[in-house]
Write a protein that holds these residues in place. Structure first.
Motif, PDB file in Angstrom:
ATOM      1  N   HIS A  39       0.932  -1.116   0.066  1.00 16.67           N
ATOM      2  CA  HIS A  39      -0.060   0.093  -0.027  1.00 16.67           C
ATOM      3  C   HIS A  39       0.979   1.151  -0.012  1.00 16.67           C
ATOM      4  N   ASP A  40       1.948   1.217   0.730  1.00 15.71           N
ATOM      5  CA  ASP A  40       2.876   2.588   0.910  1.00 15.71           C
ATOM      6  C   ASP A  40       3.734   2.808  -0.289  1.00 15.71           C
ATOM      7  N   LYS A  41       3.910   1.687  -1.048  1.00 18.58           N
ATOM      8  CA  LYS A  41       4.627   1.728  -2.455  1.00 18.58           C
ATOM      9  C   LYS A  41       3.624   2.683  -3.344  1.00 18.58           C
ATOM     10  N   ASN A  42       2.520   2.544  -3.359  1.00 19.17           N
ATOM     11  CA  ASN A  42       1.665   3.464  -4.205  1.00 19.17           C
ATOM     12  C   ASN A  42       1.231   4.741  -3.828  1.00 19.17           C
ATOM     13  N   LEU A  43       1.691   5.070  -2.637  1.00 21.93           N
ATOM     14  CA  LEU A  43       1.332   6.516  -2.066  1.00 21.93           C
ATOM     15  C   LEU A  43       2.609   7.574  -2.735  1.00 21.93           C
ATOM     16  N   LYS A  44       1.990   8.403  -3.259  1.00 22.69           N
ATOM     17  CA  LYS A  44       2.812   9.535  -3.661  1.00 22.69           C
ATOM     18  C   LYS A  44       3.119  10.484  -2.541  1.00 22.69           C
ATOM     19  N   THR A  45       4.625  10.670  -2.500  1.00 24.32           N
ATOM     20  CA  THR A  45       4.985  11.631  -1.485  1.00 24.32           C
ATOM     21  C   THR A  45       5.643  12.823  -2.072  1.00 24.32           C
ATOM     22  N   TYR A  46       5.396  14.005  -1.736  1.00 26.99           N
ATOM     23  CA  TYR A  46       5.806  15.236  -1.870  1.00 26.99           C
ATOM     24  C   TYR A  46       6.647  15.888  -0.850  1.00 26.99           C
ATOM     25  N   VAL A  47       7.693  16.701  -1.531  1.00 24.75           N
ATOM     26  CA  VAL A  47       8.469  17.265  -0.491  1.00 24.75           C
ATOM     27  C   VAL A  47       8.071  18.676  -0.624  1.00 24.75           C
ATOM     28  N   ILE A  48       7.373  19.335   0.346  1.00 23.73           N
ATOM     29  CA  ILE A  48       6.865  20.303   0.336  1.00 23.73           C
ATOM     30  C   ILE A  48       7.385  21.105   1.684  1.00 23.73           C
ATOM     31  N   GLN A  49       7.782  22.462   1.374  1.00 27.64           N
ATOM     32  CA  GLN A  49       8.463  23.194   2.268  1.00 27.64           C
ATOM     33  C   GLN A  49       7.692  24.531   2.738  1.00 27.64           C
ATOM     34  N   GLU A  50       8.237  25.132   3.588  1.00 31.77           N
ATOM     35  CA  GLU A  50       7.671  26.778   3.856  1.00 31.77           C
ATOM     36  C   GLU A  50       7.613  27.530   2.531  1.00 31.77           C
ATOM     37  N   GLY A  51       6.620  28.305   2.143  1.00 33.07           N
ATOM     38  CA  GLY A  51       6.675  29.180   1.154  1.00 33.07           C
ATOM     39  C   GLY A  51       6.279  28.624  -0.308  1.00 33.07           C
ATOM     40  N   ASP A  52       6.080  27.213   0.015  1.00 34.44           N
ATOM     41  CA  ASP A  52       5.574  26.691  -1.351  1.00 34.44           C
ATOM     42  C   ASP A  52       4.165  26.831  -1.728  1.00 34.44           C
ATOM     43  N   LEU A  53       3.821  26.805  -2.985  1.00 30.99           N
ATOM     44  CA  LEU A  53       2.299  26.944  -3.227  1.00 30.99           C
ATOM     45  C   LEU A  53       1.774  25.543  -3.540  1.00 30.99           C
ATOM     46  N   VAL A  54       0.575  25.214  -3.053  1.00 29.30           N
ATOM     47  CA  VAL A  54      -0.049  24.058  -2.714  1.00 29.30           C
ATOM     48  C   VAL A  54      -1.610  24.105  -3.159  1.00 29.30           C
ATOM     49  N   LEU A  55      -2.140  22.847  -3.569  1.00 31.93           N
ATOM     50  CA  LEU A  55      -3.543  22.807  -3.744  1.00 31.93           C
ATOM     51  C   LEU A  55      -3.938  21.984  -2.458  1.00 31.93           C
ATOM     52  N   VAL A  56      -5.399  22.204  -2.303  1.00 29.25           N
ATOM     53  CA  VAL A  56      -5.754  21.476  -1.072  1.00 29.25           C
ATOM     54  C   VAL A  56      -7.198  20.680  -1.624  1.00 29.25           C
ATOM     55  N   TYR A  57      -7.077  19.524  -1.233  1.00 27.79           N
ATOM     56  CA  TYR A  57      -8.314  18.661  -1.726  1.00 27.79           C
ATOM     57  C   TYR A  57      -9.563  18.908  -1.021  1.00 27.79           C
ATOM     58  N   ASP A  58     -10.451  19.080  -1.662  1.00 29.29           N
ATOM     59  CA  ASP A  58     -11.861  19.642  -1.214  1.00 29.29           C
ATOM     60  C   ASP A  58     -12.904  18.175  -1.183  1.00 29.29           C
ATOM     61  N   SER A  59     -13.077  17.789   0.222  1.00 27.35           N
ATOM     62  CA  SER A  59     -13.834  16.678   0.047  1.00 27.35           C
ATOM     63  C   SER A  59     -15.308  16.619  -0.025  1.00 27.35           C
ATOM     64  N   LYS A  60     -15.745  17.753   0.108  1.00 26.43           N
ATOM     65  CA  LYS A  60     -17.124  17.957   0.148  1.00 26.43           C
ATOM     66  C   LYS A  60     -17.994  17.196  -1.280  1.00 26.43           C
ATOM     67  N   TYR A  61     -17.295  16.978  -2.390  1.00 22.48           N
ATOM     68  CA  TYR A  61     -17.513  16.348  -3.494  1.00 22.48           C
ATOM     69  C   TYR A  61     -17.256  14.939  -3.422  1.00 22.48           C
ATOM     70  N   TYR A  62     -16.666  14.305  -2.338  1.00 27.10           N
ATOM     71  CA  TYR A  62     -16.356  13.104  -2.532  1.00 27.10           C
ATOM     72  C   TYR A  62     -17.609  12.005  -2.482  1.00 27.10           C
ATOM     73  N   LYS A  63     -18.702  12.174  -2.026  1.00 27.38           N
ATOM     74  CA  LYS A  63     -19.649  11.125  -2.192  1.00 27.38           C
ATOM     75  C   LYS A  63     -20.584  11.471  -3.358  1.00 27.38           C
ATOM     76  N   PHE A  64     -20.555  12.729  -3.979  1.00 30.10           N
ATOM     77  CA  PHE A  64     -21.313  13.293  -5.256  1.00 30.10           C
ATOM     78  C   PHE A  64     -20.247  13.711  -6.326  1.00 30.10           C
ATOM     79  N   PRO A  65     -19.489  12.848  -6.924  1.00 35.23           N
ATOM     80  CA  PRO A  65     -18.651  13.666  -7.662  1.00 35.23           C
ATOM     81  C   PRO A  65     -19.252  13.906  -8.854  1.00 35.23           C
TER      82      PRO A  65
END
Length: 111
Positions: A39-65
């Motif tokens: 399972h862990d082999k399939n996880l994507k790991t990102y190196v994120i540091q302070e000051g980087d720009l990121v996107l946040v997953y919005d889970s409100k569409y999880y059940k009704f995509p």
């Protein structure tokens, strides 16, 4: 069979039962370890540091995509990284978000 012989026989049965339980427990732990590694082999790991720009997953569409619903909000700027895997983010308008975000819910934003 005498009383002593029956007690010895019962003791031997209990010892064998305990050995079987130990073997089953070790087997289960080995299976779980292999499953976790797979399972862990399939996880994507990102190196994120302070000051980087990121996107946040919005889970409100999880059940009704929907087909055209965007599931990623942002971009946000990382203000603070915590040792427990969470981070404080702020939008580009310099307002801090009211909650901390789990690092597994973000991915890097590329311009």
């Amino acid at each position: 069979m005498g009383e002593e012989e029956s007690l010895k026989e019962r003791y031997i049965q209990l010892v064998k039962l305990e050995e079987k339980r130990l073997i089953a427990q070790q087997s289960l732990e080995a299976i779980q370890k292999r499953r976790k590694e797979r399972h862990d082999k399939n996880l994507k790991t990102y190196v994120i540091q302070e000051g980087d720009l990121v996107l946040v997953y919005d889970s409100k569409y999880y059940k009704f995509p929907g087909k055209l619903q965007t599931r990623w909000a942002g971009p946000f700027k990382v203000v603070e990284l915590n040792s427990n895997g969470s981070m404080q983010i702020q939008d580009l308008g310099e307002e801090c978000a009211p909650v901390k975000v789990n690092a597994l819910r973000v991915k890097p934003y590329f311009k």
